[in-house]
Design an enzyme around this catalytic site. Structure first.
Site, short mmCIF file in Angstrom:
data_model
loop_
_atom_site.label_atom_id
_atom_site.label_comp_id
_atom_site.label_asym_id
_atom_site.label_seq_id
_atom_site.Cartn_x
_atom_site.Cartn_y
_atom_site.Cartn_z
N HIS A 154 3.66 -39.70 77.78
CA HIS A 154 3.12 -39.31 79.12
C HIS A 154 2.40 -40.51 79.87
O HIS A 154 1.74 -40.10 80.85
CB HIS A 154 2.39 -38.09 79.22
CG HIS A 154 3.02 -37.04 78.20
ND1 HIS A 154 3.81 -35.74 78.69
CD2 HIS A 154 2.72 -36.56 77.08
CE1 HIS A 154 4.25 -35.24 77.83
NE2 HIS A 154 3.65 -35.47 76.73
N SER A 275 5.73 -63.98 96.32
CA SER A 275 5.92 -63.28 97.63
C SER A 275 5.76 -64.17 98.63
O SER A 275 5.27 -65.44 98.57
CB SER A 275 4.74 -62.38 97.55
OG SER A 275 4.34 -62.07 98.91
N GLU A 288 13.13 -55.60 87.51
CA GLU A 288 13.28 -54.60 88.76
C GLU A 288 14.60 -54.44 88.91
O GLU A 288 15.43 -53.40 88.86
CB GLU A 288 12.57 -54.76 89.98
CG GLU A 288 10.91 -54.57 89.64
CD GLU A 288 10.03 -55.09 90.87
OE1 GLU A 288 8.94 -54.54 90.90
OE2 GLU A 288 10.61 -55.72 91.75
#
Ligand code: ARG
Length: 500
Positions: A154, A275, A288
């Site tokens: 979890h 970035s 990703e």
């Protein structure tokens, strides 16, 4: 192009709508191989004369060696690569020879032959990449059998473990991917050629002969099945999705563990993006994208099965739409696996950060509860209650690590549940808690497949052995294809040399 009944040409828009030439580029080589084997068989059974066979083989050779000849000779009204190649051969030879190459063959059996041949190669490359990835995980695992870290359920700290245990868990799921691909390979590695349009042919062709010349292990027996079923392709797509889902989990774990909050692993700069505005950023974009592309493969599986849904038996043009989707799957799988190899083999691991988080973690609770059972003789349910009460107290009083609880803390906490047991005194409880370290909690956890060091070593050696087996399986498969291919090329060369 072969418009014997319809008159005139297709409408231009209709032709470009129907055309699969663009996505057929990847089938050119396989279509050629299939045609070579087909015409040799036609000669062997007496349908072609040697002269006709040689003319066709030379024509094919011309296409292979002159890159512009397909466009030069191929009929521009062709709807696909099969028509384009055949029309070029007819123009390079003549209708008497080239016009016979499509005897007892339909584009319906031809296209699925080409797809199966391409997928065999795709599967072998994907499987080789799976082996490479497992090997890179094994290497990292070997240097991290002592890297103690919290394990999560979890996304909450659950038990203490070691980093190699996670890496090995990825290896295990990838072995199943390899095996699923191998099973799928067996079903794909069957030749549909000779099924013709749907119902076979009255010509005296030899389906098995073509199948063996092309290195297949068998033929797809029933001609309706051979031309219209695509379940083996759905199996390839579904196996690929399963593999991507496994990669996706690795990606997600590493994304989380590489955050500043966790700081367990550092992705190498070669596998990190930055970035355009925030100078400090180092983002796990390759991981990703693996996660994102998993969604694409999932969508493709749905698309393929939706195309198939409701189709009758026998070829329908809908099936053409499946081809580019399959090619996309292959490129996603190959790329994702090889990017993951790069990420895994270049990442670094902060063992100290992992250990620091482990030593202040309540993830040691179950190990303590089990020691209370062993040394204090109490039932598990009581032990669970007792440690749970202590953790609750420790958290509410400023996250005190369990081994720093004073006797007075233990007394206060357990007073709340009116604990009293002369055989397991508070002092004994405290000493049991203090005797457990992250190291020995893992040492005591000796069940099969657990984080215990011996188990890590066992698992590493198990997976290493499997890799040797897999390499043999793969080498054997590639070898069979190569032998068939060499034999076919030799035969072609003999026919051509003989004639000059
Ligand atoms: N271009 C077609 C495909 O990719 C080949 C088969 C066409 N057959 C036909 N009878 N229209 O599926």
């Amino acid at each position: 192009m072969y418009r014997s009944r319809p008159s005139g040409n297709l409408d231009d828009k209709a032709l470009s709508f129907l055309s699969s030439i663009a996505e057929d580029a990847d089938l050119f080589y396989y279509d050629i191989l299939g045609s070579q084997a087909h015409v040799i068989m036609l000669y062997e059974v007496g349908i072609l004369t040697k002269k006709e066979l040689v003319a066709i083989l030379k024509g094919i050779d011309h296409l292979l060696t002159n890159s512009d000849s397909l466009n030069r000779y191929g009929d521009s009204t062709s709807e696909d690569i099969h028509e384009l190649i055949e029309s070029a051969i007819i123009r390079i030879t003549d209708i008497k020879s080239g016009g016979k190459m499509h005897t007892a063959r339909s584009r319906n059996d031809q296209v699925i032959l080409d797809i199966r041949m391409k997928l065999r190669d795709d599967l072998n490359r994907i499987s080789a990449n799976i082996i490479l990835l497992i090997k890179s995980l094994l290497l990292q695992a070997s240097s991290n059998v002592d890297s103690i870290m919290p394990m999560y359920t979890h996304m909450q700290q659950a038990q203490l473990g070691v980093f190699s245990h996670y890496l090995l868990s990825y290896c295990f799921s990838l072995t199943r991917d390899f095996e699923r691909y191998s099973e799928s390979y067996e079903r794909i590695n069957c030749s549909p050629l000779g099924a013709c349009a749907i119902g076979g042919s009255s010509m005296n062709i030899d389906r098995e002969r073509v199948s063996s010349m092309l290195g297949f292990s068998d033929i797809v027996y029933n001609s309706i099945d051979a031309t219209s079923s695509r379940d083996s392709l759905i199996e390839f797509a579904s196996t690929s999705l399963t593999c991507m889902l496994n990669l996706c989990k690795v990606a997600e774990d590493l994304i989380v563990w590489s955050t500043s909050e966790f700081g367990f692993v550092f992705l190498d700069d070669r596998f990190s993006s930055s970035s355009s505005i925030m100078p400090q950023k180092k983002n796990p974009d390759p991981l990703e994208l693996i996660r994102g592309k998993t969604g694409v493969v999932q969508g493709i599986l749905v698309a393929i099965s939706t195309i198939m849904k409701g189709l009758p038996s026998g070829y329908s043009r809908d099936l053409q739409e499946i081809k580019p989707l399959l090619w996309k799957i292959t490129s996603i799988l190959e790329d994702s696996l090889s990017i993951m190899v790069g990420v895994i083999s270049t990442m670094s691991v902060d063992k100290n950060k992992m250990y620091a988080d482990s030593s202040k973690s309540y993830a040691i609770s179950l190990d303590i509860a089990e020691q209370l059972i062993k040394k204090g003789g109490i039932p598990f349910r009581e032990s669970h209650k007792l440690i749970g009460t202590l953790v609750d107290y420790a958290v509410k009083n400023g996250n005190i690590p369990l081994n720093l609880l004073k006797l007075s803390d233990i007394s206060k906490a357990l007073g709340l549940i009116e604990y009293s047991n002369p055989d397991l005194t508070l002092e004994k409880i405290q000493s049991i808690i203090q005797s457990l370290t992250p190291e020995n909690s893992i040492e005591y956890r000796a069940t099969k497949g657990s984080p215990n060091k011996n188990e890590q070593k066992e698992m590493i050696s198990y997976i290493t052995t499997r890799m040797n087996e897999y390499e043999e399986i793969l080498a054997d498969r590639s070898n069979r294809l190569k032998i068939a291919n060499d034999k076919l090329n030799l035969k072609i060369k003999e026919f051509i040399d003989d004639s000059s």
